[in-house]
Write a protein that holds these residues in place. Structure first.
Motif, PDB file in Angstrom:
ATOM      1  N   PRO A 148       0.833  -1.209   0.000  1.00 54.64           N
ATOM      2  CA  PRO A 148       0.000   0.000   0.000  1.00 54.64           C
ATOM      3  C   PRO A 148       0.861   1.249   0.000  1.00 54.64           C
ATOM      4  N   VAL A 149       0.334   2.299  -0.612  1.00 53.96           N
ATOM      5  CA  VAL A 149       1.059   3.555  -0.683  1.00 53.96           C
ATOM      6  C   VAL A 149       1.153   4.174   0.704  1.00 53.96           C
ATOM      7  N   GLU A 150       2.327   4.638   1.072  1.00 56.59           N
ATOM      8  CA  GLU A 150       2.524   5.384   2.306  1.00 56.59           C
ATOM      9  C   GLU A 150       2.872   6.827   1.943  1.00 56.59           C
ATOM     10  N   ARG A 151       2.900   7.664   2.951  1.00 55.14           N
ATOM     11  CA  ARG A 151       3.271   9.051   2.715  1.00 55.14           C
ATOM     12  C   ARG A 151       4.686   9.283   3.230  1.00 55.14           C
ATOM     13  N   THR A 152       5.380  10.201   2.634  1.00 55.21           N
ATOM     14  CA  THR A 152       6.721  10.538   3.077  1.00 55.21           C
ATOM     15  C   THR A 152       6.751  11.999   3.513  1.00 55.21           C
ATOM     16  N   ALA A 153       7.925  12.459   3.938  1.00 50.73           N
ATOM     17  CA  ALA A 153       8.036  13.804   4.495  1.00 50.73           C
ATOM     18  C   ALA A 153       7.970  14.853   3.392  1.00 50.73           C
ATOM     19  N   VAL A 154       6.847  15.527   3.306  1.00 49.21           N
ATOM     20  CA  VAL A 154       6.675  16.679   2.424  1.00 49.21           C
ATOM     21  C   VAL A 154       6.300  17.849   3.316  1.00 49.21           C
ATOM     22  N   ASP A 155       6.918  18.982   3.087  1.00 48.62           N
ATOM     23  CA  ASP A 155       6.650  20.134   3.952  1.00 48.62           C
ATOM     24  C   ASP A 155       5.150  20.390   4.047  1.00 48.62           C
ATOM     25  N   PRO A 156       4.596  20.426   5.257  1.00 51.72           N
ATOM     26  CA  PRO A 156       3.159  20.664   5.402  1.00 51.72           C
ATOM     27  C   PRO A 156       2.803  22.107   5.077  1.00 51.72           C
ATOM     28  N   VAL A 157       1.543  22.324   4.764  1.00 53.80           N
ATOM     29  CA  VAL A 157       1.055  23.692   4.609  1.00 53.80           C
ATOM     30  C   VAL A 157       1.121  24.356   5.980  1.00 53.80           C
ATOM     31  N   PRO A 158       1.748  25.523   6.084  1.00 56.42           N
ATOM     32  CA  PRO A 158       1.927  26.157   7.394  1.00 56.42           C
ATOM     33  C   PRO A 158       0.609  26.418   8.110  1.00 56.42           C
ATOM     34  N   ALA A 159       0.692  26.452   9.434  1.00 53.65           N
ATOM     35  CA  ALA A 159      -0.472  26.782  10.244  1.00 53.65           C
ATOM     36  C   ALA A 159      -0.927  28.198   9.909  1.00 53.65           C
ATOM     37  N   GLY A 160      -2.192  28.428  10.101  1.00 55.34           N
ATOM     38  CA  GLY A 160      -2.747  29.751   9.818  1.00 55.34           C
ATOM     39  C   GLY A 160      -3.552  29.792   8.545  1.00 55.34           C
ATOM     40  N   VAL A 161      -3.329  28.827   7.641  1.00 52.02           N
ATOM     41  CA  VAL A 161      -4.136  28.748   6.425  1.00 52.02           C
ATOM     42  C   VAL A 161      -5.479  28.120   6.782  1.00 52.02           C
ATOM     43  N   PRO A 162      -6.598  28.688   6.344  1.00 55.87           N
ATOM     44  CA  PRO A 162      -7.907  28.119   6.666  1.00 55.87           C
ATOM     45  C   PRO A 162      -8.001  26.644   6.271  1.00 55.87           C
ATOM     46  N   ARG A 163      -8.484  25.842   7.198  1.00 56.73           N
ATOM     47  CA  ARG A 163      -8.659  24.411   6.951  1.00 56.73           C
ATOM     48  C   ARG A 163     -10.065  24.160   6.424  1.00 56.73           C
ATOM     49  N   LEU A 164     -10.158  23.227   5.471  1.00 54.59           N
ATOM     50  CA  LEU A 164     -11.429  22.858   4.869  1.00 54.59           C
ATOM     51  C   LEU A 164     -11.691  21.378   5.143  1.00 54.59           C
ATOM     52  N   ARG A 165     -12.928  21.030   5.324  1.00 47.98           N
ATOM     53  CA  ARG A 165     -13.283  19.613   5.462  1.00 47.98           C
ATOM     54  C   ARG A 165     -13.914  19.118   4.170  1.00 47.98           C
ATOM     55  N   VAL A 166     -13.782  17.828   3.939  1.00 45.48           N
ATOM     56  CA  VAL A 166     -14.285  17.205   2.719  1.00 45.48           C
ATOM     57  C   VAL A 166     -15.581  16.471   3.041  1.00 45.48           C
ATOM     58  N   GLU A 167     -16.671  16.924   2.458  1.00 44.52           N
ATOM     59  CA  GLU A 167     -17.967  16.262   2.627  1.00 44.52           C
ATOM     60  C   GLU A 167     -18.269  15.433   1.382  1.00 44.52           C
TER      61      GLU A 167
END
Length: 292
Positions: A39-58
């Motif tokens: 299965p595909v795993e994730r590796t270290a990619v710089d995250p989007v910095p805090a402070g950017v509005p977060r959205l949820r997926v419906e």
């Protein structure tokens, strides 16, 4: 290089090229080794910095999709049909699905020559453009038949593409977006994508949208579950959605063969998007809503 997540994480390339926003030859999401079944795993990619509005997926609905498609681009055409562009050397293609809600059979399927690795797609007037990964070739196609009509050259790699008014917007896996003339494919400008001054890289498949506050570009970030919303005038990321739950909701047998999230298209006249991934059997119809 442009290897799949499995290949990249198997250590086939130095880890340094996995850094988001790097210059030079960015890593991508090309062919996976035939022997890989992990299965595909994730590796270290710089995250989007805090402070950017977060959205949820419906999730509004789920529709059947071609699990054999190494999805590189989605586009809903003027008549409501779904255009699908795929990658892999010797397997790249583009086709039309008339009734995507029912998963109807592919129509007007056009194969790419085996030496070309297909990437993002976008319609511009009577033309559908299809990128290639490392070949520096954009293929112009008749929008009605998807037959190739001509080609244009560009430097570097091609990843994602979308149409925005009188221009095309293109990604190359870095933190930059390039603007191109929809008739000639010549570069007309570019913008760096940032959040709080930090580069946001690994930009992959794109979707251009006329948002309530003006033009928007939505982008998958390769090797992450993030979908980011970008102001193309400034390059600033104005929202980020964590879509990890979509992959987790796939049936266990599908998850075993699935690769990364990729493919996004806005449903015209609606507040919903279609989202899928490489080798995913499901096309998710979703809304992006503010958190809280």
């Amino acid at each position: 290089m442009k290897l799949s997540a499995r290949a990249a994480l198997a250590g086939l390339l130095p880890a340094v090229v996995l850094l988001a926003g790097c210059s030079g030859d960015p890593l991508g999401d090309g062919p996976a080794p035939a022997t890989s079944a992990a299965p595909v795993e994730r590796t270290a990619v710089d995250p989007v910095p805090a402070g950017v509005p977060r959205l949820r997926v419906e999730v509004v609905a789920e529709h059947p999709f071609d699990a054999g498609a190494f999805t590189q681009g989605l586009e809903i055409d003027g008549d409501g049909a779904l255009l699908v562009g795929t990658g892999q050397y010797g397997q790249s293609a583009i086709w039309r699905v008339r009734d995507w809600r029912a998963g109807s059979p592919a129509e007007d399927r056009r194969e790419l020559p085996p030496e070309l690795f297909g990437e993002g797609i976008a319609r511009a007037g009577d033309t559908v453009w299809q990128l290639t990964w490392r070949e520096g070739v954009a293929i112009a196609r008749d929008a009605a038949t998807l037959e190739e009509t001509r080609r244009a050259a560009y430097p570097g790699e091609g990843w994602g593409l979308c149409g925005q008014g009188d221009r095309l917007v293109m990604s190359d896996g870095s933190h930059s977006l390039t603007f191109r003339d929809p008739a000639t494919f010549a570069e007309t400008g570019r913008v760096d994508v940032t959040a709080g001054g930090a580069p946001v890289g690994n930009l992959n498949e794109l979707e251009c949208v006329d948002g309530p506050g003006g033009p928007e570009v939505w982008a998958n970030r390769w090797l992450t579950d993030d979908i980011v919303r970008i102001d193309p005038a400034t390059g600033e990321v104005t929202g980020v959605a964590d879509a990890a739950a979509l992959a987790r909701s796939l049936p266990p047998e599908a998850r075993a063969g699935a690769d990364v999230l990729n493919g996004i298209a806005r449903i015209p006249g609606a507040d919903r998007f279609l989202v899928t991934g490489k080798y995913w059997p499901t096309l998710f119809e979703v809304r992006f809503l503010p958190v809280g």
